[in-house]
Design an enzyme around this catalytic site. Structure first.
Site, PDB file in Angstrom:
ATOM      1  N   ASP A  22       0.818  -1.201   0.000  1.00  0.00           N
ATOM      2  CA  ASP A  22       0.000   0.000   0.000  1.00  0.00           C
ATOM      3  C   ASP A  22       0.856   1.257   0.000  1.00  0.00           C
ATOM      4  O   ASP A  22       0.484   2.261  -0.598  1.00  0.00           O
ATOM      5  CB  ASP A  22      -0.942   0.007   1.211  1.00  0.00           C
ATOM      6  CG  ASP A  22      -2.087   0.981   1.038  1.00  0.00           C
ATOM      7  OD1 ASP A  22      -2.862   0.809   0.080  1.00  0.00           O
ATOM      8  OD2 ASP A  22      -2.210   1.920   1.856  1.00  0.00           O
ATOM      9  N   THR A  26     -12.265   8.302 -12.350  1.00  0.00           N
ATOM     10  CA  THR A  26     -11.248   7.760 -11.451  1.00  0.00           C
ATOM     11  C   THR A  26     -11.649   6.419 -10.864  1.00  0.00           C
ATOM     12  O   THR A  26     -10.816   5.717 -10.296  1.00  0.00           O
ATOM     13  CB  THR A  26     -10.922   8.779 -10.333  1.00  0.00           C
ATOM     14  OG1 THR A  26      -9.700   8.403  -9.684  1.00  0.00           O
ATOM     15  CG2 THR A  26     -12.055   8.859  -9.319  1.00  0.00           C
TER      16      THR A  26
END
Length: 509
Positions: A373, A499
Site C-alpha cells: 500500500d 477515477t
C-alpha cells in the site's frame, strides 16, 4: 422507493437517443485463443465475487468475504452493485446488468442514516449510473435491456445530484465533502482537499450535457476554478503543482504541499481527462496538466540509490522532499501515457513508462507478487530489518497491506493500449493471477494485511466495491477485443474513464 422528478423524462436532453458507434478494431490488438482464455478467467473471477455479493450482501454496499456478512460504508445504497454496472455491461453479463438496473430503480438517495461523502458518492454512484447510461445508449445498446430502465439511470443520476448539490452552497463555491443530507448540514470543516474538490467536474459536467441543465456543470467547474487559478501564488511552488488543501470560505490554498499521492492524486488525473472529454471547453485544464507534468518530471522524479534505474514521484513541501509513495499513486504512469498520446508528446509517454516500470517493481519484489500500500526509498530511513530488501528491491515497505486497489493494473492497461507492447499485458495477467491466488475466498475477494508474507498475512474481511469497477475491468479489458470503450491512441477516444474506471462518453463523439 423510487423518487420521481419534477421534469418529465423526455425533457432530459439526450434521454432515449441511441448513438451509433462505427468502430474499426485496431489490428494491433489482435484476437487469439490465449487472450480469450485469460479474458474468460477474469470474467469467472468477476462472477465469483458477484455471486458471493448477491448471496450474502446484496443490496448492501459490500460483502465481508470471510464472515459472509455485509457492510454499508457507502450509505447503504448498494455501492457494489452500482460500481459493478459498467464492468458487467462491458463483459456482456446481462444477468448482472439486469439485477443492477432493477436495484437502481429502488434506490431512494434521500434516505441514509450516515454521513455522505460528496467525492465517493460522485465517483461511485453518480459515475456508475452515468456510465451505464452512456454504454447502454451507445455501443452496448444491443445488450437487450429495457429502455425505460436505461432512461432511469439518468433520472436517478439527476435525483442524486439534486440531493448533493447543497454541498456547493458556500461563500466560495468550494464544496463541503462530508454531508448530512437530511439536515443539509456538513461536518463543519474549514478546508477541502485537492482531490476531493478537483474530482467532480467530469461527472457533474456530463450530467449537465445529458440533461441540458447547466447548473451541475457550473457548480463543479466553479469549485475547480480555484484550483486552476491558485491563490496565493505561494501555493504553486512549481508551475502547475499546487497545495493539498483549500479554504472553503474563500477558495485560497492553505498550504503548498505538493504530491501525486492519495488526497491529491485525481485532481491531476482529471485535468487531462477533462480535455479528452471536450478539448474545446477544457483547454485550460490541459494547459494546467501540461505544466504539472513538466514540473513533475523536472522536480519530483526520484530514483532509489540501490536501484537508480527505477523512477518514483516524490512529494515536496517547503523545500523538503518526502521519498515515499503509495499504491494509489501508481495511476500516475497511466496519466502521463494518456496525456502523451492525446497531445502527441513522446516525452510524456516515455516518462509514463518509467513510472509504470517503477510500480511494476513493487509487485515483482514481494512474496505474493502484489505491491504494498505504501513504500519509501529514502536511504537514511531504511528500517534495519529491511536493508537487504531495500538493496535488492529499491524500496522498503511502509505499509504492506493490499486493499484490492487497481492503480498498478490501471497503468499497465494504459501502457499496453498506447504502446501495443505485449509485456504490459503480461504484467496485468501476472498481477491478476497474484490477486486471484492471494485474495480469493470462498465467496469473493478479501483485503490482506501483508503482501510480503506467504499467503498475504491476515484477512481484513472486506471486499471493496472498486474490485468490480476497476480491478476486474482493467484485468478484463487488456485481454478483450478492441471496442469503443477501450482506451485508444491519439485523439480517437470515444470514452474517458473516471477515477473509478467508469467509461464516460466524450462529448464530441
Amino acid at each position: 422507493m423510487r423518487v420521481s422528478l419534477s421534469l418529465p423524462v423526455v425533457a432530459l436532453g439526450l434521454v432515449g437517443s441511441a448513438v451509433a458507434y462505427p468502430h474499426e478494431p485496431n489490428p494491433i490488438f489482435r484476437h487469439d485463443p490465449e487472450n480469450q482464455a485469460k479474458a474468460d478467467a477474469v470474467k469467472e473471477a468477476f462472477q465469483h465475487a458477484w455471486d458471493g455479493y448477491i448471496k450474502y450482501a446484496f443490496p448492501h454496499d459490500e460483502l465481508h468475504p470471510m464472515s459472509n456478512g455485509y457492510g454499508d460504508s457507502r450509505n447503504g445504497w448498494g455501492a457494489s452493485a452500482v460500481d459493478a454496472l459498467s464492468t458487467a455491461i462491458i463483459m456482456g453479463n446481462k444477468d448482472a446488468v439486469q439485477t443492477i438496473l432493477d436495484h437502481v430503480d429502488t434506490i431512494d438517495f434521500t434516505k441514509t442514516k450516515d454521513e455522505v461523502s460528496l467525492f465517493e458518492t460522485t465517483i461511485r454512484y453518480l459515475a456508475g449510473m452515468l456510465s451505464g447510461y452512456d454504454l447502454l445508449k451507445g455501443p452496448a445498446v444491443n445488450l437487450g435491456v429495457k429502455s425505460s430502465q436505461v432512461d432511469n439511470l439518468l433520472t436517478q443520476s439527476k435525483n442524486l445530484a439534486d440531493v448533493l448539490k447543497f454541498a456547493f452552497d458556500t461563500p466560495s463555491g468550494v464544496p463541503y465533502n462530508n454531508l448530512n443530507i437530511a439536515s443539509k448540514g456538513n461536518d463543519g470543516a474549514r478546508t477541502n482537499g485537492l482531490a476531493v474538490t478537483g474530482t467532480l467536474a467530469l461527472e457533474w459536467t456530463r450530467l449537465s450535457d445529458l440533461t441540458g441543465e447547466e447548473e451541475y456543470a457550473e457548480l463543479s467547474q466553479k469549485a475547480e476554478s480555484y484550483l486552476l487559478n491558485p491563490q496565493p501564488s505561494s501555493a504553486e511552488p512549481f508551475p502547475g503543482l499546487v497545495g493539498s488543501n483549500i479554504n472553503i470560505s474563500n477558495g485560497h490554498f492553505t498550504d503548498a504541499t505538493v504530491s501525486w499521492n492519495g488526497g491529491d492524486d485525481s485532481f491531476y488525473e482529471y485535468l487531462i481527462k477533462m480535455y479528452v472529454y471536450d478539448p474545446k471547453r477544457f483547454e485550460k485544464y490541459k494547459d494546467r496538466w501540461v505544466l504539472a507534468a513538466e514540473s513533475s518530471i523536472k522536480h519530483l522524479a526520484s530514483h532509489p540509490t540501490s536501484r537508480p534505474e527505477l523512477t518514483f514521484l516524490a512529494s515536496y513541501s517547503n523545500g523538503n522532499y518526502d521519498l515515499n509513495s503509495q499504491h494509489l499513486t501508481c495511476f500516475d504512469g497511466g496519466s502521463f501515457l494518456l496525456g502523451g498520446t492525446v497531445l502527441d508528446r513522446q516525452d510524456f509517454i516515455d516518462f509514463g513508462l518509467k513510472l509504470v516500470h517503477g510500480c511494476e517493481a513493487t509487485y515483482n519484489q514481494t512474496l505474493t507478487g502484489i505491491g504494498p500500500d505504501s513504500w519509501g526509498w529514502d536511504p537514511k530511513r531504511v528500517p534495519s530489518d529491511q536493508k537487504k530488501f531495500y538493496d535488492k528491491a529499491g524500496f522498503y515497505i511502509n505499509s504492506g497491506s493490499y486493499d484490492l486497489r487497481p492503480e498498478v493494473l490501471e497503468s499497465f492497461y494504459y501502457a499496453y493500449r498506447i504502446t501495443g507492447n505485449e509485456i504490459y499485458r503480461d504484467w496485468v495477467w501476472n498481477g491478476f493471477k497474484a490477486i486471484n491466488a492471494t485474495c480469493r475466498t470462498g465467496s469473493g475477494f478479501d483485503a490482506m494485511s501483508d503482501v510480503n508474507k506467504v499467503g498475504g498475512g491476515s484477512h481484513y474481511d472486506n471486499q471493496e466495491s472498486f474490485l468490480f469497477a476497476e480491478v476486474m475491468k482493467y484485468a478484463y479489458l487488456v485481454h478483450a477485443d478492441d471496442a469503443p470503450w477501450q482506451v485508444q491512441k491519439g485523439d480517437k477516444n470515444a470514452f474517458v474513464f473516471n477515477t473509478e474506471a467508469h467509461p464516460i462518453r466524450v462529448s464530441h463523439s
